[in-house]
Design a protein around this motif. Structure first.
Motif, PDB file in Angstrom:
ATOM      1  N   ALA A 286      -1.726  10.708  54.265  1.00 34.79           N
ATOM      2  CA  ALA A 286      -1.598   9.655  53.257  1.00 34.79           C
ATOM      3  C   ALA A 286      -0.187   9.081  53.236  1.00 34.79           C
ATOM      4  CB  ALA A 286      -1.972  10.201  51.880  1.00 34.79           C
ATOM      5  N   MET A 287       0.826   9.957  53.330  1.00 32.82           N
ATOM      6  CA  MET A 287       2.202   9.464  53.342  1.00 32.82           C
ATOM      7  C   MET A 287       2.455   8.604  54.573  1.00 32.82           C
ATOM      8  SD  MET A 287       5.818  11.532  53.210  1.00 32.82           S
ATOM      9  CE  MET A 287       7.386  10.627  53.038  1.00 32.82           C
ATOM     10  N   ILE A 288       1.972   9.067  55.717  1.00 35.14           N
ATOM     11  CA  ILE A 288       2.170   8.306  56.954  1.00 35.14           C
ATOM     12  C   ILE A 288       1.508   6.939  56.862  1.00 35.14           C
ATOM     13  CG2 ILE A 288       1.615   8.233  59.421  1.00 35.14           C
ATOM     14  CD1 ILE A 288       1.758  11.353  59.338  1.00 35.14           C
ATOM     15  N   VAL A 289       0.240   6.916  56.434  1.00 40.54           N
ATOM     16  CA  VAL A 289      -0.487   5.643  56.450  1.00 40.54           C
ATOM     17  C   VAL A 289       0.087   4.668  55.427  1.00 40.54           C
ATOM     18  CG1 VAL A 289      -2.359   6.009  54.749  1.00 40.54           C
ATOM     19  CG2 VAL A 289      -2.813   4.760  56.876  1.00 40.54           C
ATOM     20  N   GLU A 290       0.537   5.156  54.280  1.00 39.45           N
ATOM     21  CA  GLU A 290       1.142   4.247  53.297  1.00 39.45           C
ATOM     22  C   GLU A 290       2.449   3.670  53.816  1.00 39.45           C
ATOM     23  OE1 GLU A 290       1.493   5.361  49.254  1.00 39.45           O
ATOM     24  OE2 GLU A 290      -0.653   5.725  48.983  1.00 39.45           O
ATOM     25  N   GLN A 291       3.231   4.492  54.491  1.00 37.62           N
ATOM     26  CA  GLN A 291       4.482   3.998  55.076  1.00 37.62           C
ATOM     27  C   GLN A 291       4.221   2.980  56.183  1.00 37.62           C
ATOM     28  OE1 GLN A 291       7.937   4.575  54.540  1.00 37.62           O
ATOM     29  NE2 GLN A 291       7.167   5.271  52.557  1.00 37.62           N
ATOM     30  N   ALA A 292       3.019   3.046  56.770  1.00 36.25           N
ATOM     31  CA  ALA A 292       2.648   2.111  57.833  1.00 36.25           C
ATOM     32  C   ALA A 292       1.885   0.899  57.297  1.00 36.25           C
ATOM     33  CB  ALA A 292       1.799   2.821  58.882  1.00 36.25           C
ATOM     34  N   GLY A 293       1.718   0.827  55.973  1.00 34.71           N
ATOM     35  CA  GLY A 293       1.072  -0.335  55.371  1.00 34.71           C
ATOM     36  C   GLY A 293      -0.392  -0.158  55.040  1.00 34.71           C
ATOM     37  N   GLY A 294      -0.913   1.066  55.163  1.00 37.57           N
ATOM     38  CA  GLY A 294      -2.314   1.317  54.863  1.00 37.57           C
ATOM     39  C   GLY A 294      -2.508   2.013  53.529  1.00 37.57           C
ATOM     40  N   LEU A 295      -3.697   2.561  53.331  1.00 38.37           N
ATOM     41  CA  LEU A 295      -4.042   3.234  52.079  1.00 38.37           C
ATOM     42  C   LEU A 295      -4.757   4.548  52.369  1.00 38.37           C
ATOM     43  CD1 LEU A 295      -5.495   0.316  49.877  1.00 38.37           C
ATOM     44  CD2 LEU A 295      -3.247   1.396  49.644  1.00 38.37           C
ATOM     45  N   ALA A 296      -4.706   5.469  51.395  1.00 37.66           N
ATOM     46  CA  ALA A 296      -5.441   6.729  51.464  1.00 37.66           C
ATOM     47  C   ALA A 296      -5.905   7.082  50.058  1.00 37.66           C
ATOM     48  CB  ALA A 296      -4.563   7.839  52.032  1.00 37.66           C
ATOM     49  N   VAL A 297      -7.223   7.267  49.901  1.00 34.53           N
ATOM     50  CA  VAL A 297      -7.793   7.566  48.584  1.00 34.53           C
ATOM     51  C   VAL A 297      -8.861   8.640  48.732  1.00 34.53           C
ATOM     52  CG1 VAL A 297      -7.379   5.205  47.762  1.00 34.53           C
ATOM     53  CG2 VAL A 297      -9.614   5.803  48.749  1.00 34.53           C
ATOM     54  N   ASP A 298      -9.263   9.215  47.588  1.00 38.29           N
ATOM     55  CA  ASP A 298     -10.384  10.164  47.607  1.00 38.29           C
ATOM     56  C   ASP A 298     -11.683   9.472  47.227  1.00 38.29           C
ATOM     57  OD1 ASP A 298     -10.183   9.784  44.875  1.00 38.29           O
ATOM     58  OD2 ASP A 298     -10.193  11.916  44.359  1.00 38.29           O
ATOM     59  N   THR A 300     -11.657   7.172  44.545  1.00 30.83           N
ATOM     60  CA  THR A 300     -11.241   6.504  43.315  1.00 30.83           C
ATOM     61  C   THR A 300      -9.742   6.626  43.053  1.00 30.83           C
ATOM     62  OG1 THR A 300     -11.745   8.502  42.021  1.00 30.83           O
ATOM     63  CG2 THR A 300     -13.508   6.863  42.237  1.00 30.83           C
ATOM     64  N   ARG A 301      -9.117   7.679  43.560  1.00 28.11           N
ATOM     65  CA  ARG A 301      -7.700   7.928  43.282  1.00 28.11           C
ATOM     66  C   ARG A 301      -6.863   7.856  44.550  1.00 28.11           C
ATOM     67  NH1 ARG A 301      -7.913  13.830  40.851  1.00 28.11           N
ATOM     68  NH2 ARG A 301      -9.296  14.014  42.662  1.00 28.11           N
ATOM     69  N   ARG A 302      -5.619   7.439  44.378  1.00 28.09           N
ATOM     70  CA  ARG A 302      -4.647   7.519  45.459  1.00 28.09           C
ATOM     71  C   ARG A 302      -4.401   8.983  45.780  1.00 28.09           C
ATOM     72  NH1 ARG A 302       1.638   7.103  44.729  1.00 28.09           N
ATOM     73  NH2 ARG A 302       2.384   6.564  46.824  1.00 28.09           N
ATOM     74  N   ILE A 303      -4.500   9.348  47.040  1.00 31.90           N
ATOM     75  CA  ILE A 303      -4.328  10.738  47.454  1.00 31.90           C
ATOM     76  C   ILE A 303      -2.984  11.291  47.000  1.00 31.90           C
ATOM     77  CG2 ILE A 303      -3.933  12.232  49.464  1.00 31.90           C
ATOM     78  CD1 ILE A 303      -6.879  11.749  49.017  1.00 31.90           C
ATOM     79  N   LEU A 304      -1.917  10.507  47.137  1.00 33.23           N
ATOM     80  CA  LEU A 304      -0.568  10.998  46.833  1.00 33.23           C
ATOM     81  C   LEU A 304      -0.334  11.243  45.349  1.00 33.23           C
ATOM     82  CD1 LEU A 304       1.620   8.877  49.297  1.00 33.23           C
ATOM     83  CD2 LEU A 304       0.724  11.195  49.600  1.00 33.23           C
ATOM     84  N   LEU A 317     -11.640  12.269  51.726  1.00 37.51           N
ATOM     85  CA  LEU A 317     -10.541  11.469  52.266  1.00 37.51           C
ATOM     86  C   LEU A 317     -11.065  10.196  52.917  1.00 37.51           C
ATOM     87  CD1 LEU A 317      -7.521  11.141  52.977  1.00 37.51           C
ATOM     88  CD2 LEU A 317      -7.984  12.407  55.098  1.00 37.51           C
ATOM     89  N   PHE A 318     -10.512   9.067  52.465  1.00 33.89           N
ATOM     90  CA  PHE A 318     -10.750   7.763  53.073  1.00 33.89           C
ATOM     91  C   PHE A 318      -9.368   7.191  53.381  1.00 33.89           C
ATOM     92  CE2 PHE A 318     -14.147   8.779  50.181  1.00 33.89           C
ATOM     93  CZ  PHE A 318     -15.308   8.418  50.847  1.00 33.89           C
ATOM     94  N   VAL A 319      -9.037   7.036  54.653  1.00 36.75           N
ATOM     95  CA  VAL A 319      -7.670   6.692  55.026  1.00 36.75           C
ATOM     96  C   VAL A 319      -7.678   5.698  56.173  1.00 36.75           C
ATOM     97  CG1 VAL A 319      -7.536   8.726  56.539  1.00 36.75           C
ATOM     98  CG2 VAL A 319      -5.435   7.655  55.737  1.00 36.75           C
ATOM     99  N   GLU A 326      -9.807  -0.572  50.705  1.00 33.87           N
ATOM    100  CA  GLU A 326     -10.112  -1.296  49.467  1.00 33.87           C
ATOM    101  C   GLU A 326     -11.618  -1.493  49.293  1.00 33.87           C
ATOM    102  OE1 GLU A 326      -7.713  -4.784  49.848  1.00 33.87           O
ATOM    103  OE2 GLU A 326      -5.994  -3.885  48.789  1.00 33.87           O
ATOM    104  N   VAL A 327     -12.348  -1.593  50.392  1.00 32.76           N
ATOM    105  CA  VAL A 327     -13.811  -1.678  50.324  1.00 32.76           C
ATOM    106  C   VAL A 327     -14.373  -0.406  49.682  1.00 32.76           C
ATOM    107  CG1 VAL A 327     -15.920  -1.651  51.722  1.00 32.76           C
ATOM    108  CG2 VAL A 327     -14.091  -3.263  52.260  1.00 32.76           C
ATOM    109  N   VAL A 328     -13.838   0.750  50.071  1.00 32.62           N
ATOM    110  CA  VAL A 328     -14.271   2.027  49.506  1.00 32.62           C
ATOM    111  C   VAL A 328     -14.021   2.062  48.002  1.00 32.62           C
ATOM    112  CG1 VAL A 328     -13.854   4.522  49.522  1.00 32.62           C
ATOM    113  CG2 VAL A 328     -13.901   3.246  51.677  1.00 32.62           C
ATOM    114  N   LEU A 329     -12.833   1.665  47.594  1.00 35.67           N
ATOM    115  CA  LEU A 329     -12.493   1.646  46.166  1.00 35.67           C
ATOM    116  C   LEU A 329     -13.445   0.744  45.393  1.00 35.67           C
ATOM    117  CD1 LEU A 329      -8.598   1.419  46.451  1.00 35.67           C
ATOM    118  CD2 LEU A 329      -9.891   3.359  45.562  1.00 35.67           C
TER     119      LEU A 329
END
Length: 340
Positions: A286-298, A300-304, A317-319, A326-329
């Protein structure tokens, strides 16, 4: 043009942060050496007696592979002597690992999966080491406590992985972008090959084990159908690419764009939240993908933002690419969070 090694890159980035010390560089240096040792054994695994299972079962209830056990021991033995850690957490160990008192103790905490994808070892599939680094929350000479280790992913100092594939590559972030380094065997150094990695905002790949379809809830099925249909942002089905090794699937999607999904399911009552571990798998990715401009969620919630309650806590995990996650959310928001 002269290529930059991973250690040089670390030193250059620390110059930009006056408060940084050399302890973090020492930590990464020792971890890199561990990865080189593991990579060496992985590359000649078929020639050595390191393929197959040990006959033991780990804390996750999974059969331990010989290379898994070897990798775990390499990291523990090297890192406990580094003088920069106060504790470690391994996917293979039930409890956290305190640094023996005969070694110098630091204020960093290392959480790792020694060999992700180990079930695929005998099939010669790409596998990897995943790591996550935290700082201790208190400055004391007393022994570290479990509460100090159970920090949410947003508190990570750094995260990364080493993938052992057609080449050995290290991808990491220390909160200032994501950078990839490829091991040059001729000089024995990881050289900067992928600076400032950015995941495409819109992907073309979805990665999920559809064999578990009957165990998913209805919103999860609708999400997967969305990516399989021609009624999505692409106007055509996404390509299904699933290796079954998190580090391999994640790495491919990081480079090409896409979404990796490991939803909750009800096939195993002991794992109602899914299979992946929050602290040693979901948080670092999640940290890697957010730093690269993506998202990671469970879902409904942000993983981090998830507060861990136990060392080996599992989460869905949806990453991946921002618009795909955002489609998942959206689907879970419309359905309401009725998952277990």
């Amino acid at each position: 043009m002269r290529q930059v090694t991973v250690v040089e890159h670390l030193l250059l980035s620390q110059k930009e942060r006056p408060m940084a010390s050399g302890r973090f560089t020492r930590l990464l240096t020792e971890l890199i050496l561990s990865a080189k040792i593991i990579g060496r054994e992985v590359s000649k695994a078929g020639l050595l007696d390191v393929l197959g299972a040990t006959g033991e079962v780990n804390v996750q209830g999974e059969i331990v592979q010989k290379l898994d056990d070897f990798s775990n021991q390499v990291i523990i033995r090297r890192m406990e002597r580094a003088g920069v850690l106060c504790a470690m957490v391994s996917e293979e160990n039930a409890d956290f690992i305190e640094i023996p008192r005969q070694f110098p103790v630091g204020d960093y905490i290392l959480i790792f999966d020694p060999l992700d994808g180990s079930a695929n070892i005998d099939a010669n599939v790409s596998i990897g080491t995943i790591f996550s680094i935290y700082r201790r929350t208190s400055y004391t000479q007393q022994a570290v406590t479990l509460d100090e280790i159970l920090q949410k992913g947003a508190m990570q100092v750094a995260a990364g992985y080493i993938i052992y594939g057609s080449s050995t590559m290290m991808v990491y972030t220390a909160g200032n972008g994501v950078h990839g380094f490829t091991l040059d065997p001729s000089v024995g150094e990881f050289l900067l090959s992928h600076p400032n990695i950015q995941i495409p905002e819109q992907g073309r790949i979805y990665s999920v084990n559809e064999g578990y379809w009957s165990y998913w809830d209805e919103p999860t099925r609708r999400i997967v159908n969305h990516f399989k249909s021609d009624e999505n942002a692409l106007g055509r089905p996404y390509s299904l690419r699933y290796i079954g090794s998190l580090v391999s699937d994640f790495h491919r999607n990081l480079i090409y764009g896409g979404i990796f999904m490991y939803p909750a399911d009800h096939r195993d009552p002991r794992k109602p939240k899914g299979k992946l571990r929050l602290m040693c798998e979901a948080n670092p990715m999640a940290m890697i993908v957010e730093q690269a401009g993506g998202l990671a969620v469970d879902g409904t919630r942000r993983i981090l933002d998830i507060e861990p309650e136990e060392l080996h806590q599992r989460v869905p995990l949806f990453v991946g690419s921002k618009k795909d996650v955002e489609v998942v959310l959206q689907y879970y928001r419309e359905a309401g969070d009725d998952r277990p």
